[in-house]
Motif scaffolding. Structure first.
Motif, short mmCIF file in Angstrom:
data_model
loop_
_atom_site.label_atom_id
_atom_site.label_comp_id
_atom_site.label_asym_id
_atom_site.label_seq_id
_atom_site.Cartn_x
_atom_site.Cartn_y
_atom_site.Cartn_z
N LEU A 1 -3.82 -0.24 7.08
CA LEU A 1 -4.88 -1.25 7.06
C LEU A 1 -4.33 -2.58 6.57
CD1 LEU A 1 -7.81 0.90 5.65
CD2 LEU A 1 -7.33 0.27 8.02
N ILE A 2 -3.42 -2.50 5.61
CA ILE A 2 -2.86 -3.73 5.05
C ILE A 2 -2.01 -4.46 6.09
CG2 ILE A 2 -1.23 -4.58 3.32
CD1 ILE A 2 -2.51 -2.47 1.43
N ARG B 1 -9.69 -10.98 -0.61
CA ARG B 1 -10.14 -9.59 -0.50
C ARG B 1 -9.24 -8.67 -1.33
NH1 ARG B 1 -11.27 -7.68 5.47
NH2 ARG B 1 -9.61 -9.09 6.15
N GLY C 1 0.79 -1.23 0.00
CA GLY C 1 0.00 0.00 0.00
C GLY C 1 0.82 1.28 0.00
N ILE D 1 -7.06 -5.70 -2.05
CA ILE D 1 -6.33 -4.77 -1.20
C ILE D 1 -5.58 -3.72 -2.00
CG2 ILE D 1 -6.06 -6.38 0.73
CD1 ILE D 1 -3.14 -6.76 -0.25
N SER E 1 -5.23 -5.87 -10.18
CA SER E 1 -5.81 -6.14 -8.87
C SER E 1 -4.85 -6.92 -7.99
CB SER E 1 -7.11 -6.92 -9.02
OG SER E 1 -6.81 -8.22 -9.50
N LYS F 1 -5.33 0.17 -1.05
CA LYS F 1 -5.76 0.43 0.32
C LYS F 1 -4.65 1.10 1.12
CE LYS F 1 -9.16 -3.03 1.83
NZ LYS F 1 -10.38 -2.32 1.88
N ARG F 2 -5.00 1.70 2.27
CA ARG F 2 -4.01 2.38 3.10
C ARG F 2 -3.03 1.39 3.71
NH1 ARG F 2 -7.63 5.39 6.68
NH2 ARG F 2 -6.44 4.35 8.29
N ASP G 1 0.38 3.21 -5.09
CA ASP G 1 -0.94 2.84 -5.60
C ASP G 1 -0.81 2.27 -7.00
OD1 ASP G 1 -2.30 3.55 -3.38
OD2 ASP G 1 -2.69 5.60 -4.02
#
Lengths: 293, 257
Positions: B76-77, B67, B53, B69, B61, B72-73, B56
Motif C-alpha cells: 500500500l505504501i 496521512r 512498511g 502510514i 508516527s 501499513k502494508r 513495524d
C-alpha cells in the motif's frame, strides 16, 4: 518384445505425469514460500473426491463437474493457506512442515468421515473409461492418453503464465527475493495465497486424471510419497524439473515392475532418487544460486 | 515555501529485544534531498524500513502528505508513492533486466505511462538498455545498483528512499551514481531520502542532513553547516585538525554524546 517395452514406457510416462503434477504442486509452494507442503497428495485426493461427488449429482456433465471440482480445490487450497499456514509464517520452517504433515493426516481422517466418501474405494465414472487408442501396434488406454495430453497442456499454460503475465513474473520475483518483492509493491501474502490456489488446482487435476487408473480412496494421497522424490530429482525449485523427475520415476517404476523381482517396483523411486543425488546433489535442474533473505 | 512530505515523530523500533530506534524525529521537505548519516548499526536502514512498511514501528508516527502510514502494508505504501532502493541492491537475479524494471512498475495502472518511464530510465542508464535481455544476476555491482535505482524509478514515486547506493562501488562509479541521483531529483522533482556511510558525498548531494547514533538523532541541519562541524568532520569525514597539537586529546569525547 519391443512392443511390450514401448508399451511399458508409455504407461510409465502416463503415471509419471501424475507424479510430475503432484511434484509441481510441491515445487510451486516451495519456491514461493519455502514451505514444503506434505499435504499435497491429500489435496489431490480431495480433488478426486469432490469430482466424484459432483459427478454423482447426475444433472451435470462430466466436464463441468471436473471444472467445478478444480475450482473448488483452488478455493480450498487458498483457504488452507490463509487459515493454517499464514498465521504460522515466521516460525521455524520445521514447525510449518510438521503442520502440513498434520494437515495431511487430518485430511485423510476427514475424507473417511464424509458420507459417500468413507474408507471404501470408489470408481470415478469418466466418459473415456475403457476406451483405447491404437498407434500402429501400440495400444494406449484413453485414460493414459488423457493424462499425457492434459499434462502437456497444463505445462504449456503454466509456462506462459509464469513467463508472460504480470502476476506470473511477480511470483517468480517473490521466489527469487521476497524482500525486494515487497519493495516493488507486490502484495506478497496475497500472491502466496494465490500460489496455494494454483497448487491445489493442479493437485485436483492430477487426482481426477489418476482416478480412472487407481480409483478414488482416502489413501490415494500417499502418491505424494512418490511425487516428493520426483520433485527432489528435478532439483526442488524447478518446474520443468518436477515434470521430468515425475517421468523418470514413472518410467523406472513401470520397467522395474515388469523386469525386476517383486517389490523392487515400490522402492525404485527412492533408488533413482539416491542415484541422482549422488551424481548431482542439486538435482537435475537445480539452481546453484543461493537464496538471499 | 516548501511543504513537508514526510514527517516522522518519536519513531521507535526494535528487533526482538534489541532496540534499533529510540525516538527518531525528522521531517523531509518536498523536492529536496535529505540524508541520514551514521555508523554501521546506528539504525539508518531501520528508519527506511519503517517508512516502507517492512518493519513495524513500536512507537511514534510516520506521516506522508499528512496521512499516517506507520505500520501499513508495504504494497500500500508503494502505491501511495514511496519507492525504496534497498541496501545491497536486491535485484531479482534470474529475471532479465527488463523484467526487473517492469516489476518496479507493478503498482502502475497505465502501461503507456510506464513504457514512457522505461524509456526515461534507459536514458538515465543507457547500459541497462544494452543489457535489457540479460539476467540481472549477471550484471556487475555498479550495473545492479543502476538497475535497483531504475527499478524504483519505474514506480514514479514522489519519495525515493535510497539505502547505501555507494555500497561496494568504486569512487568513480559512486560519483556517477550520485550525479544521476541529483539529476532525478532535479528533473522529476522527486524527494529523496538518502542513507549513506560515505558522508562526504552524501553531504555534497543533500541539502539537509541528520546524524544518527545508536538509534537517536544527535544532530541535524543544513548540509553546509554539518560539513563545517568539527564532530562530523572528525567522525564521519575522517579529517583531523591540522593545528594545535595541545588541543588534541587521545580520547576525544564527542560534543553531543
Amino acid at each position: 518384445m519391443l512392443n511390450e517395452f514401448l508399451q511399458l514406457i508409455l504407461s510409465g510416462i502416463a503415471i509419471g505425469c501424475v507424479y510430475g503434477l503432484v511434484a509441481l504442486g510441491f515445487v510451486l509452494i516451495y519456491k514461493a514460500t519455502e514451505v514444503v507442503n506434505f499435504a499435497q497428495g491429500e489435496l489431490m485426493m480431495f480433488g478426486a473426491f469432490i469430482a466424484l461427488t459432483m459427478g454423482g449429482l447426475q444433472f451435470m456433465p462430466f466436464w463441468l463437474s471436473v471444472v467445478l471440482a478444480v475450482l473448488a480445490m483452488a478455493l480450498i487450497g487458498g483457504a488452507v493457506e490463509r487459515a493454517v499456514i499464514r498465521p504460522v509464517l515466521g516460525q521455524p520452517i520445521f514447525s510449518i512442515v510438521m503442520i502440513t504433515i498434520g494437515l495431511g493426516f487430518f485430511a485423510r481422517g476427514l475424507a473417511s468421515l464424509i458420507p459417500g466418501w468413507g474408507t471404501l474405494t470408489h470408481r470415478l465414472p469418466t466418459p473415456y473409461a475403457d476406451q483405447t487408442v491404437a498407434f500402429g501396434e501400440l495400444v494406449l488406454s484413453a485414460g493414459h492418453l488423457m493424462i499425457i495430453l492434459v499434462t502437456i497442456v497444463l505445462c504449456v499454460l503454466l509456462f506462459a503464465f509464469f513467463r508472460y503475465t504480470r502476476m506470473g513474473v511477480a511470483m517468480q520475483a517473490i521466489s527469487q527475493n521476497q524482500l525486494a518483492a515487497h519493495y516493488m509493491g507486490i502484495p506478497v501474502a496475497r500472491v502466496n495465497t494465490l500460489i496455494w490456489c494454483i497448487s491445489a488446482a493442479v493437485a485436483a487435476i492430477a487426482g481426477i486424471l489418476l482416478a480412472p487408473i487407481t480409483f478414488v480412496h482416502a489413501n490415494m494421497g500417499l502418491i505424494g510419497l512418490k511425487a516428493f522424490p520426483a520433485a527432489v530429482i528435478g532439483g526442488f525449485g524447478s518446474i520443468p524439473g518436477a515434470i521430468v523427475g515425475g517421468l523418470i520415476i514413472g518410467i523406472v517404476e513401470a520397467l522395474s515392475g515388469r523386469y525386476l523381482p517383486d517389490g523392487i517396483k515400490d522402492v525404485s523411486a527412492y533408488v533413482v532418487l539416491l542415484a541422482v543425488l549422488i551424481i548431482r546433489p542439486n538435482g537435475l535442474f537445480g539452481e546453484k544460486l543461493t537464496k538471499k533473505v | 515555501m516548501t511543504d513537508t512530505v514526510l514527517e516522522i515523530k518519536n519513531l521507535e523500533a526494535s528487533y526482538g529485544s534489541v532496540q534499533a530506534l529510540r525516538g527518531v524525529s525528522l521531517s523531509i521537505q518536498e523536492g529536496t534531498i535529505a540524508t541520514i548519516l551514521g555508523a554501521n548499526g546506528a539504525g539508518k536502514t531501520t528508519i527506511l524500513k519503517c517508512i516502507s512498511g517492512i518493519v513495524d514501528p513500536r512507537k511514534g508516527s510516520i506521516h506522508y502528505l499528512g496521512r499516517a502510514i506507520g505500520g501499513k502494508r508495504a504494497d500500500l505504501i508503494v502505491r501511495m508513492g514511496i519507492a525504496h532502493v534497498p541496501e545491497g541492491r536486491q535485484v531479482f537475479p534470474l529475471l532479465s533486466v527488463r523484467e526487473n524494471l517492469w516489476l518496479g512498475a507493478y503498482t502502475r495502472t497505465s502501461r503507456v505511462e510506464a513504457l514512457e518511464d522505461l524509456e526515461a530510465v534507459y536514458r538515465y542508464f543507457p547500459i541497462l538498455k544494452d543489457r535489457e535481455k540479460q539476467e540481472a544476476g549477471k550484471l556487475s555491482g555498479g550495473q545492479q545498483q543502476m538497475l535497483a535505482i531504475g527499478r524504483a524509478m519505474m514506480a514514479r514515486p514522489s519519495v525515493l528512499l535510497m539505502d547505501e547506493p555507494s555500497l561496494g562501488l568504486s569512487p568513480k562509479l559512486t560519483e556517477e551514481i550520485f550525479t544521476i541521483i541529483r539529476r532525478i531529483n532535479r528533473d522529476w522533482g522527486t524527494t529523496i531520502l538518502l542513507v549513506e556511510q560515505n558522508a562526504s558525498i552524501a553531504l555534497q548531494t543533500a541539502s539537509h542532513g541528520y546524524v544518527l547514533e545508536s538509534g537517536r538523532i544527535v544532530m541535524e541541519g543544513p548540509c553546509e553547516k554539518l560539513f563545517q562541524d568539527e564532530g562530523v568532520q572528525e567522525f564521519y569525514l575522517g579529517q583531523k585538525e591540522e593545528t594545535g597539537v595541545e588541543r588534541r586529546r587521545w580520547k576525544k569525547t564527542r560534543k553531543w554524546a
